[in-house]
Scaffold this motif. Structure first.
Motif, PDB file in Angstrom:
ATOM      1  N   LEU A   1       0.835  -1.211   0.000  1.00 53.38           N
ATOM      2  CA  LEU A   1       0.000   0.000   0.000  1.00 53.38           C
ATOM      3  C   LEU A   1       0.869   1.261   0.000  1.00 53.38           C
ATOM      4  CD1 LEU A   1      -3.143   0.118   0.303  1.00 53.38           C
ATOM      5  CD2 LEU A   1      -2.774   0.471   2.727  1.00 53.38           C
ATOM      6  N   ARG A   2       1.971   1.205   0.712  1.00 52.81           N
ATOM      7  CA  ARG A   2       2.868   2.370   0.799  1.00 52.81           C
ATOM      8  C   ARG A   2       3.553   2.647  -0.539  1.00 52.81           C
ATOM      9  NH1 ARG A   2       4.338   3.807   6.119  1.00 52.81           N
ATOM     10  NH2 ARG A   2       4.365   2.200   7.717  1.00 52.81           N
ATOM     11  N   ASP A   3       3.799   1.599  -1.303  1.00 55.37           N
ATOM     12  CA  ASP A   3       4.621   1.691  -2.514  1.00 55.37           C
ATOM     13  C   ASP A   3       4.006   2.693  -3.498  1.00 55.37           C
ATOM     14  OD1 ASP A   3       6.033   1.250  -4.911  1.00 55.37           O
ATOM     15  OD2 ASP A   3       6.279  -0.883  -4.467  1.00 55.37           O
ATOM     16  N   VAL A   4       4.807   3.686  -3.888  1.00 50.51           N
ATOM     17  CA  VAL A   4       4.326   4.743  -4.781  1.00 50.51           C
ATOM     18  C   VAL A   4       3.886   4.182  -6.135  1.00 50.51           C
ATOM     19  CG1 VAL A   4       6.628   5.308  -5.690  1.00 50.51           C
ATOM     20  CG2 VAL A   4       4.880   7.103  -5.550  1.00 50.51           C
ATOM     21  N   ARG A   5       4.375   2.987  -6.488  1.00 50.87           N
ATOM     22  CA  ARG A   5       4.026   2.406  -7.797  1.00 50.87           C
ATOM     23  C   ARG A   5       2.679   1.679  -7.778  1.00 50.87           C
ATOM     24  NH1 ARG A   5       9.302  -1.106  -8.061  1.00 50.87           N
ATOM     25  NH2 ARG A   5       8.435  -1.415  -6.001  1.00 50.87           N
ATOM     26  N   THR A   6       2.085   1.527  -6.578  1.00 49.71           N
ATOM     27  CA  THR A   6       0.800   0.812  -6.488  1.00 49.71           C
ATOM     28  C   THR A   6      -0.314   1.673  -7.089  1.00 49.71           C
ATOM     29  OG1 THR A   6       1.543  -0.379  -4.547  1.00 49.71           O
ATOM     30  CG2 THR A   6      -0.836  -0.248  -4.867  1.00 49.71           C
ATOM     31  N   ASP A   7      -1.024   1.132  -8.072  1.00 49.23           N
ATOM     32  CA  ASP A   7      -2.075   1.928  -8.727  1.00 49.23           C
ATOM     33  C   ASP A   7      -3.369   1.926  -7.902  1.00 49.23           C
ATOM     34  OD1 ASP A   7      -3.177  -0.556  -9.159  1.00 49.23           O
ATOM     35  OD2 ASP A   7      -2.770  -0.609 -11.306  1.00 49.23           O
TER      36      ASP A   7
ATOM     37  N   LEU B   1       5.021  13.548  11.562  1.00 48.09           N
ATOM     38  CA  LEU B   1       4.376  14.327  10.499  1.00 48.09           C
ATOM     39  C   LEU B   1       5.418  15.235   9.875  1.00 48.09           C
ATOM     40  CD1 LEU B   1       1.071  15.545  12.185  1.00 48.09           C
ATOM     41  CD2 LEU B   1       1.397  13.583  10.670  1.00 48.09           C
ATOM     42  N   ASN B   2       5.296  15.500   8.576  1.00 53.89           N
ATOM     43  CA  ASN B   2       6.190  16.501   7.975  1.00 53.89           C
ATOM     44  C   ASN B   2       5.536  17.883   8.068  1.00 53.89           C
ATOM     45  OD1 ASN B   2       4.406  16.763   5.843  1.00 53.89           O
ATOM     46  ND2 ASN B   2       5.666  15.649   4.369  1.00 53.89           N
ATOM     47  N   GLU B   3       6.188  18.892   7.499  1.00 52.77           N
ATOM     48  CA  GLU B   3       5.710  20.273   7.649  1.00 52.77           C
ATOM     49  C   GLU B   3       4.373  20.497   6.949  1.00 52.77           C
ATOM     50  OE1 GLU B   3       8.484  19.138   6.505  1.00 52.77           O
ATOM     51  OE2 GLU B   3       8.617  19.663   4.374  1.00 52.77           O
ATOM     52  N   ASN B   4       3.986  19.592   6.052  1.00 52.09           N
ATOM     53  CA  ASN B   4       2.685  19.702   5.378  1.00 52.09           C
ATOM     54  C   ASN B   4       1.612  18.834   6.036  1.00 52.09           C
ATOM     55  OD1 ASN B   4       3.750  21.422   3.368  1.00 52.09           O
ATOM     56  ND2 ASN B   4       4.653  19.630   2.365  1.00 52.09           N
ATOM     57  N   GLY B   5       1.946  18.247   7.158  1.00 47.03           N
ATOM     58  CA  GLY B   5       0.964  17.423   7.858  1.00 47.03           C
ATOM     59  C   GLY B   5       0.821  16.018   7.294  1.00 47.03           C
ATOM     60  N   TYR B   6       1.758  15.600   6.460  1.00 44.81           N
ATOM     61  CA  TYR B   6       1.723  14.224   5.944  1.00 44.81           C
ATOM     62  C   TYR B   6       2.502  13.299   6.870  1.00 44.81           C
ATOM     63  CZ  TYR B   6      -0.516  15.348   1.563  1.00 44.81           C
ATOM     64  OH  TYR B   6      -1.446  15.721   0.627  1.00 44.81           O
ATOM     65  N   ILE B   7       2.002  12.072   6.967  1.00 45.91           N
ATOM     66  CA  ILE B   7       2.690  11.075   7.785  1.00 45.91           C
ATOM     67  C   ILE B   7       3.945  10.616   7.042  1.00 45.91           C
ATOM     68  CG2 ILE B   7       2.499   8.781   8.825  1.00 45.91           C
ATOM     69  CD1 ILE B   7      -0.475   9.265   9.221  1.00 45.91           C
TER      70      ILE B   7
ATOM     71  N   LEU C   1       2.034   6.956   3.297  1.00 53.40           N
ATOM     72  CA  LEU C   1       1.665   6.411   1.980  1.00 53.40           C
ATOM     73  C   LEU C   1       1.134   7.499   1.063  1.00 53.40           C
ATOM     74  CD1 LEU C   1      -1.623   6.317   2.325  1.00 53.40           C
ATOM     75  CD2 LEU C   1      -1.195   4.084   3.333  1.00 53.40           C
ATOM     76  N   GLY C   2       1.328   8.752   1.485  1.00 52.37           N
ATOM     77  CA  GLY C   2       0.832   9.871   0.678  1.00 52.37           C
ATOM     78  C   GLY C   2      -0.591  10.230   1.065  1.00 52.37           C
TER      79      GLY C   2
ATOM     80  N   ALA D   1      -4.187   9.516   1.220  1.00 55.77           N
ATOM     81  CA  ALA D   1      -4.966   8.283   1.094  1.00 55.77           C
ATOM     82  C   ALA D   1      -6.176   8.478   0.180  1.00 55.77           C
ATOM     83  CB  ALA D   1      -5.415   7.810   2.474  1.00 55.77           C
ATOM     84  N   GLY D   2      -6.850   9.630   0.293  1.00 54.54           N
ATOM     85  CA  GLY D   2      -8.021   9.897  -0.548  1.00 54.54           C
ATOM     86  C   GLY D   2      -7.642   9.929  -2.020  1.00 54.54           C
ATOM     87  N   ASP D   3      -6.551  10.606  -2.331  1.00 52.67           N
ATOM     88  CA  ASP D   3      -6.107  10.691  -3.727  1.00 52.67           C
ATOM     89  C   ASP D   3      -5.701   9.312  -4.250  1.00 52.67           C
ATOM     90  OD1 ASP D   3      -6.536  13.364  -3.576  1.00 52.67           O
ATOM     91  OD2 ASP D   3      -4.424  13.955  -3.617  1.00 52.67           O
ATOM     92  N   ARG D   4      -5.043   8.539  -3.409  1.00 50.38           N
ATOM     93  CA  ARG D   4      -4.586   7.232  -3.893  1.00 50.38           C
ATOM     94  C   ARG D   4      -5.758   6.264  -4.064  1.00 50.38           C
ATOM     95  NH1 ARG D   4       0.932   4.977  -1.955  1.00 50.38           N
ATOM     96  NH2 ARG D   4       0.516   3.865  -3.900  1.00 50.38           N
ATOM     97  N   LEU D   5      -6.806   6.467  -3.265  1.00 52.70           N
ATOM     98  CA  LEU D   5      -7.995   5.618  -3.427  1.00 52.70           C
ATOM     99  C   LEU D   5      -8.834   6.049  -4.625  1.00 52.70           C
ATOM    100  CD1 LEU D   5      -9.203   5.492   0.283  1.00 52.70           C
ATOM    101  CD2 LEU D   5      -8.798   3.457  -1.116  1.00 52.70           C
ATOM    102  N   TYR D   6      -9.032   7.362  -4.739  1.00 56.47           N
ATOM    103  CA  TYR D   6     -10.065   7.855  -5.668  1.00 56.47           C
ATOM    104  C   TYR D   6      -9.561   8.824  -6.729  1.00 56.47           C
ATOM    105  CZ  TYR D   6     -12.963   5.827  -2.024  1.00 56.47           C
ATOM    106  OH  TYR D   6     -13.515   4.959  -1.138  1.00 56.47           O
ATOM    107  N   GLY D   7      -8.258   9.144  -6.683  1.00 58.49           N
ATOM    108  CA  GLY D   7      -7.707  10.084  -7.655  1.00 58.49           C
ATOM    109  C   GLY D   7      -7.724  11.494  -7.100  1.00 58.49           C
ATOM    110  N   VAL D   8      -6.947  12.375  -7.731  1.00 57.20           N
ATOM    111  CA  VAL D   8      -6.818  13.757  -7.269  1.00 57.20           C
ATOM    112  C   VAL D   8      -8.016  14.566  -7.762  1.00 57.20           C
ATOM    113  CG1 VAL D   8      -5.311  15.797  -7.270  1.00 57.20           C
ATOM    114  CG2 VAL D   8      -4.318  13.485  -7.427  1.00 57.20           C
ATOM    115  N   VAL D   9      -8.761  15.187  -6.814  1.00 57.42           N
ATOM    116  CA  VAL D   9      -9.883  16.026  -7.246  1.00 57.42           C
ATOM    117  C   VAL D   9      -9.715  17.431  -6.670  1.00 57.42           C
ATOM    118  CG1 VAL D   9     -11.605  14.232  -7.610  1.00 57.42           C
ATOM    119  CG2 VAL D   9     -11.303  15.192  -5.321  1.00 57.42           C
TER     120      VAL D   9
END
Ligand code: URA
Length: 226
Positions: free
Chosen positions: A32-38, A205-211, A215-216, A218-226
């Motif tokens: 799930l973490r892997d950036v290459r996972t579609d 967390l990084n400075e943008n609030g990402y863990i 895994l980036g 999660a909403g975008d990776r599940l459903y795409g960037v909107v």
């Protein structure tokens, strides 16, 4: 480690946190973490992972004793007690965890909570609710993939407690220490059990609030960037 070796507890002053420690969970989380996972694979993995987490998260689900006739004799057994648990996905990313939960708890009811962070106040605000008004006596399972700052999850849990839920278990794919500390602080005096069950506790967390490493989004990776 738990008695069965499947989880370990994070020692927080008030809140119970279980990190499910199982090779299948780790295997699916790594993919799930892997950036290459579609997206299709990400959705399938998230679904499978939540079922494994839900198995552990429902350890204290309320049951009632019943007897059942087998072809041979009467057997004593257990059934889920009423009122049935309520599963609450936090929109939008929590939707990716709903099917995995209801597969394990088919009689659970489902409520929906849409929460968004107000960028001026930085507070979580509710923009959609579809839940019973009265949750007295209900056990609730909130699903949200990422416990980052904890602001949204804490607001969601508080919402359910305010409606009368007797205990709330949050199931998150990943958690950050900052988010757990926030939850612990907010619910220290609530007097009601609040638990977090997760597949891993990440670094920060990084400075943008990402863990991180996370895994980036999660909403975008599940459903795409909107
Ligand atoms: N929400 C996400 O989707 N990802 C993070 O890393 C933090 C919050």
């Amino acid at each position: 480690m738990g008695a069965d070796g499947a989880w370990h507890k994070i020692p927080l002053p008030f809140m119970e946190t279980l990190v499910v420690d199982h090779p299948l969970v780790a295997h699916k989380l790594t993919a799930l973490r892997d950036v290459r996972t579609d997206s299709p694979t990400f959705r399938r993995l998230a679904d499978e992972l939540v079922t494994l987490l839900a198995y552990e998260a429902t350890r204290d689900v309320r049951v009632t004793e019943v007897s059942v006739e087998t072809p041979v004799a009467t057997a004593r057994g257990l059934r889920l007690a009423k009122p049935y648990p309520l599963v609450v996905p936090i929109l939008r990313a929590g939707l990716g965890m709903l099917d995995g939960m209801t597969r394990l708890l088919p009689t659970a009811e489902v409520g929906f909570l849409g929460m968004i962070r107000n960028e001026s106040t930085l507070q979580a605000e509710t923009y959609a609710t579809r839940l019973p008004d009265d949750l007295s006596g209900r056990q609730c399972f909130v699903v949200d993939p990422m416990l980052a700052t904890g602001g949204t999850l804490a607001a969601a849990v508080q919402f359910l407690l305010d409606r009368g839920a007797i205990d709330v278990t949050a199931i998150c794919l990943l958690a950050a220490p900052e988010g757990l500390a926030h939850m612990d602080k907010v619910f220290a005096g609530s007097g009601k059990p609040v638990r977090v069950v997760t597949a891993a506790l990440d670094e920060r967390l990084n400075e943008n609030g990402y863990i991180v490493p996370g895994l980036g989004d999660a909403g975008d990776r599940l459903y795409g960037v909107v």
